[in-house]
Design a protein around this motif. Sequence first.
Motif, PDB file in Angstrom:
ATOM      1  N   ALA A  43       4.143 -52.073  15.786  1.00  0.00           N
ATOM      2  CA  ALA A  43       3.742 -52.738  14.540  1.00  0.00           C
ATOM      3  C   ALA A  43       2.720 -53.835  14.819  1.00  0.00           C
ATOM      4  N   PHE A  44       2.873 -54.536  15.958  1.00  0.00           N
ATOM      5  CA  PHE A  44       1.872 -55.541  16.350  1.00  0.00           C
ATOM      6  C   PHE A  44       0.553 -54.866  16.711  1.00  0.00           C
ATOM      7  N   ARG A  45       0.613 -53.698  17.361  1.00  0.00           N
ATOM      8  CA  ARG A  45      -0.616 -52.955  17.681  1.00  0.00           C
ATOM      9  C   ARG A  45      -1.336 -52.551  16.387  1.00  0.00           C
ATOM     10  N   ASP A  46      -0.558 -52.099  15.399  1.00  0.00           N
ATOM     11  CA  ASP A  46      -1.143 -51.696  14.119  1.00  0.00           C
ATOM     12  C   ASP A  46      -1.779 -52.899  13.406  1.00  0.00           C
TER      13      ASP A  46
ATOM     14  N   ARG B 141      -6.373 -55.961  11.347  1.00  0.00           N
ATOM     15  CA  ARG B 141      -7.020 -57.275  11.234  1.00  0.00           C
ATOM     16  C   ARG B 141      -8.183 -57.461  12.210  1.00  0.00           C
ATOM     17  N   GLU B 142      -8.206 -56.617  13.251  1.00  0.00           N
ATOM     18  CA  GLU B 142      -9.193 -56.761  14.332  1.00  0.00           C
ATOM     19  C   GLU B 142      -9.099 -58.153  14.954  1.00  0.00           C
ATOM     20  N   ASP B 143      -7.864 -58.600  15.125  1.00  0.00           N
ATOM     21  CA  ASP B 143      -7.585 -59.904  15.737  1.00  0.00           C
ATOM     22  C   ASP B 143      -6.827 -59.644  17.039  1.00  0.00           C
ATOM     23  N   MET B 144      -7.446 -59.996  18.167  1.00  0.00           N
ATOM     24  CA  MET B 144      -6.876 -59.722  19.484  1.00  0.00           C
ATOM     25  C   MET B 144      -5.512 -60.390  19.689  1.00  0.00           C
TER      26      MET B 144
END
Length: 400
Positions: A200-203, A208-211
Amino acid sequence: MPKILEQKKLNKYPIKLFKYVRSPYWWFSFFVNKSYSANGMEYQSSKLKDVKKAEAYSISYFKKFNFEKYENFKTKLIQDFHKDIAVPYFNVRKLTNEKRYKKELGQYNNEILPLFKDIDYSNTSEVEEKVSQLFYNLKIKGLAVATCRNYKIIISNMFKKALMNNNIPFDVMPEFPKLTGNSIRRLAYSPKETKQIINAFRDEYKTREDMFYDEVADFLCMLKSAGFRPGLELLRIKRNHIGFINDPLNPNKPIMKVTLLETKKDRHTQTVADWFRDDVYPRIVNRYPNATELDYLFFPNEENREKLFNRIRKNFIRISDKIGLYDVNGQKRPIYTFRHSFISNRRSKEVDPNIVAIHSNTSVAMINKHYQDLSDDNLVNIHNQLYPERTRKQKTTKNY
């Protein structure tokens, strides 16, 4: 003021019930704010003669009361709780135990200061009302009893130090509520659930395109791989704290080890699962190619590690709750449950509790108290080990 015939202080709410000599009804009071009345208190008659019904009515009234209308009011005080009581305590605490000082200061700023900053601490009743309000707030937030006890220790120590300071008008310790109950036995995440949260964090990263979210996913992988304590213990790991050990039994599979310089029990070294060494660690290292050996392993450009963990913790709650894994049957599972899940998983694999305790830098007693899986499947396993005769091949008798 009319004479009080009988009074009662509620344990779970900062409310006092009392009965006047000349009135057949129960009255109740609670502290609102200095701006509300001469002493900041709300007084109401329940117009009920039965104490149980009056108690229920007072609780309902308290819950519906609009405290926000008065909380921003400021008045000039003769006494300054923060300056006179809190600051002297934390000045000493910083010198005697800097590690605990930082955590206690954060708890004070988050929960204690907002309630006590405008208080007249020479007024015992007002202090006790605020103490009751504090522990009521902690309870409705679902904090464990052990955590509430930590707050009790902080504020009682502050008041004890204030009693020794003759320069301020504080001379009576307030009463504290009795905190009962056992520590929470957290419901562990299954391996499938931890994978769901990480994905879910990867998604979230892709959306968001937030590293930040991709790196938190790796942070959770490391928690899952070895049962580290989440928070500053893991966020303070630097690249030069990582090492490898040659294993004679597996010469092509060196064991990855991590040295923790600051833990609950001082310096400690833990090993991590092979899958983390092969699949996740290279990605972490390559994310910051210009980092040095003295840089933090995670988020090396973030200086404020406390603020960083707070952001991680809040997003963990948000994302795990979003996919329906944070709250199960009314039991919340914060990020610390990842450690709990690792230990519970190792025990379910029948790893010796002494080995798990040494690895996880805890004790067998703590594992049995907080981490032992008591699901029906595990109880069957425990029962059959306790009574091995159940699983022995029974002798058959011939009928003639």
